[in-house]
Design a protein around this motif. Sequence first.
Motif, PDB file in Angstrom:
ATOM      1  N   LYS A  69      -3.589  13.988  10.267  1.00  0.00           N
ATOM      2  CA  LYS A  69      -2.997  15.336  10.260  1.00  0.00           C
ATOM      3  C   LYS A  69      -4.050  16.392   9.935  1.00  0.00           C
ATOM      4  N   VAL A  72      -6.172  17.010  12.969  1.00  0.00           N
ATOM      5  CA  VAL A  72      -5.477  17.830  13.971  1.00  0.00           C
ATOM      6  C   VAL A  72      -5.550  19.296  13.577  1.00  0.00           C
ATOM      7  N   ASP A  73      -5.272  19.598  12.313  1.00  0.00           N
ATOM      8  CA  ASP A  73      -5.329  20.984  11.837  1.00  0.00           C
ATOM      9  C   ASP A  73      -6.737  21.557  11.986  1.00  0.00           C
ATOM     10  N   LEU A  76      -7.468  22.234  15.708  1.00  0.00           N
ATOM     11  CA  LEU A  76      -6.680  23.351  16.230  1.00  0.00           C
ATOM     12  C   LEU A  76      -7.196  24.693  15.714  1.00  0.00           C
ATOM     13  N   SER A  77      -7.898  24.668  14.610  1.00  0.00           N
ATOM     14  CA  SER A  77      -8.382  25.917  14.023  1.00  0.00           C
ATOM     15  C   SER A  77      -9.403  26.618  14.908  1.00  0.00           C
ATOM     16  N   TYR A 138       4.483  15.564  14.104  1.00  0.00           N
ATOM     17  CA  TYR A 138       3.694  16.733  13.707  1.00  0.00           C
ATOM     18  C   TYR A 138       2.719  17.121  14.820  1.00  0.00           C
ATOM     19  N   ALA A 139       2.098  16.119  15.440  1.00  0.00           N
ATOM     20  CA  ALA A 139       1.176  16.401  16.540  1.00  0.00           C
ATOM     21  C   ALA A 139       1.903  17.118  17.668  1.00  0.00           C
ATOM     22  N   ARG A 140       3.098  16.649  18.010  1.00  0.00           N
ATOM     23  CA  ARG A 140       3.888  17.320  19.059  1.00  0.00           C
ATOM     24  C   ARG A 140       4.208  18.747  18.652  1.00  0.00           C
ATOM     25  N   PHE A 141       4.599  18.957  17.395  1.00  0.00           N
ATOM     26  CA  PHE A 141       4.928  20.285  16.888  1.00  0.00           C
ATOM     27  C   PHE A 141       3.745  21.240  17.025  1.00  0.00           C
ATOM     28  N   ARG A 142       2.524  20.707  16.840  1.00  0.00           N
ATOM     29  CA  ARG A 142       1.326  21.533  16.949  1.00  0.00           C
ATOM     30  C   ARG A 142       0.811  21.637  18.379  1.00  0.00           C
ATOM     31  N   GLY A 143       1.565  21.078  19.339  1.00  0.00           N
ATOM     32  CA  GLY A 143       1.184  21.196  20.744  1.00  0.00           C
ATOM     33  C   GLY A 143       0.180  20.164  21.213  1.00  0.00           C
TER      34      GLY A 143
END
Length: 275
Positions: A69, A72-73, A76-77, A138-143
């Motif tokens: 997680k 991923v964050d 994405l940043s 969570y990955a799906r939620f973040r696209g």
Amino acid sequence: MACVYSMRSSLFWMMLVSLTGLAITGCATSVSTTTDKPRLAQQSVLSTLWMDRAGEYRALCHQAFNMAKLQVDRRLSYHRTLEKPLAVIVDIDETVLSNVPYFSQLIDKGEVFPRGWKVWMQMSTAQAIPGALEFLKYARFRGVEVFYISNRSINEGLTATINNLVKMDFPFADQRHLLLKSKSGNKQPRRDRVEQTHEVILLIGDNLNDFSLIFSDKPVVQRNNAVDMMSSEFGKRFIILPNPIYGDWEGALYDYQWGTSSAQKLKVRQQLYNQ
């Protein structure tokens, strides 16, 4: 009478030589017996119990997906919308689905893999690995898209695996996102296929072969050296789950001779332990 005695004497020595030869052969090679499979299965009791009961196992799984997680964050940043869409690649068995009940059955029956695997797989009742479902949602939620690359057979396991994933509410549980084995167990071509359309930011699995071809079919020492050489990738791009029951780590012990008899596997294990 002398002739009869001579014949009996000759027969005696022929039988003695024959029996001695068998004894020597039996010492030199492992002869399979009806107890070899149960003994081999019994050696998995502690590792199976650990995955089933140990809080430490659950903690390691949660730790792995918490690290995923964070990665991923982090990615994405600084992701720009004009780049390829982001994706995560995950293995299935002992990465997002647990087969501990199946291995428990093997122990009870004194059998070894692959006995009963097809039946178990098609039951579609495997439960989620701790932390896996939450992370992939969570990955799906973040696209971020999720692709499942597994060496389950595409002919025998595609429908059953999709059903299992859907039953557990995993995201992207469809034919497009499941890349199962058709002929070769080499996962690299399937990873390459995903990377043609997506930027893969994470690979998650329980086997080194889930990450890179560099680990494939390498002897024990070379596998370990490759891990050390790529140590900076673990916890970042590579997230590994614990699996002491099976995997290529075991195959490396037998030089990847997967057809090795139970008797020979027992012998090799003992020899390596004694070294």
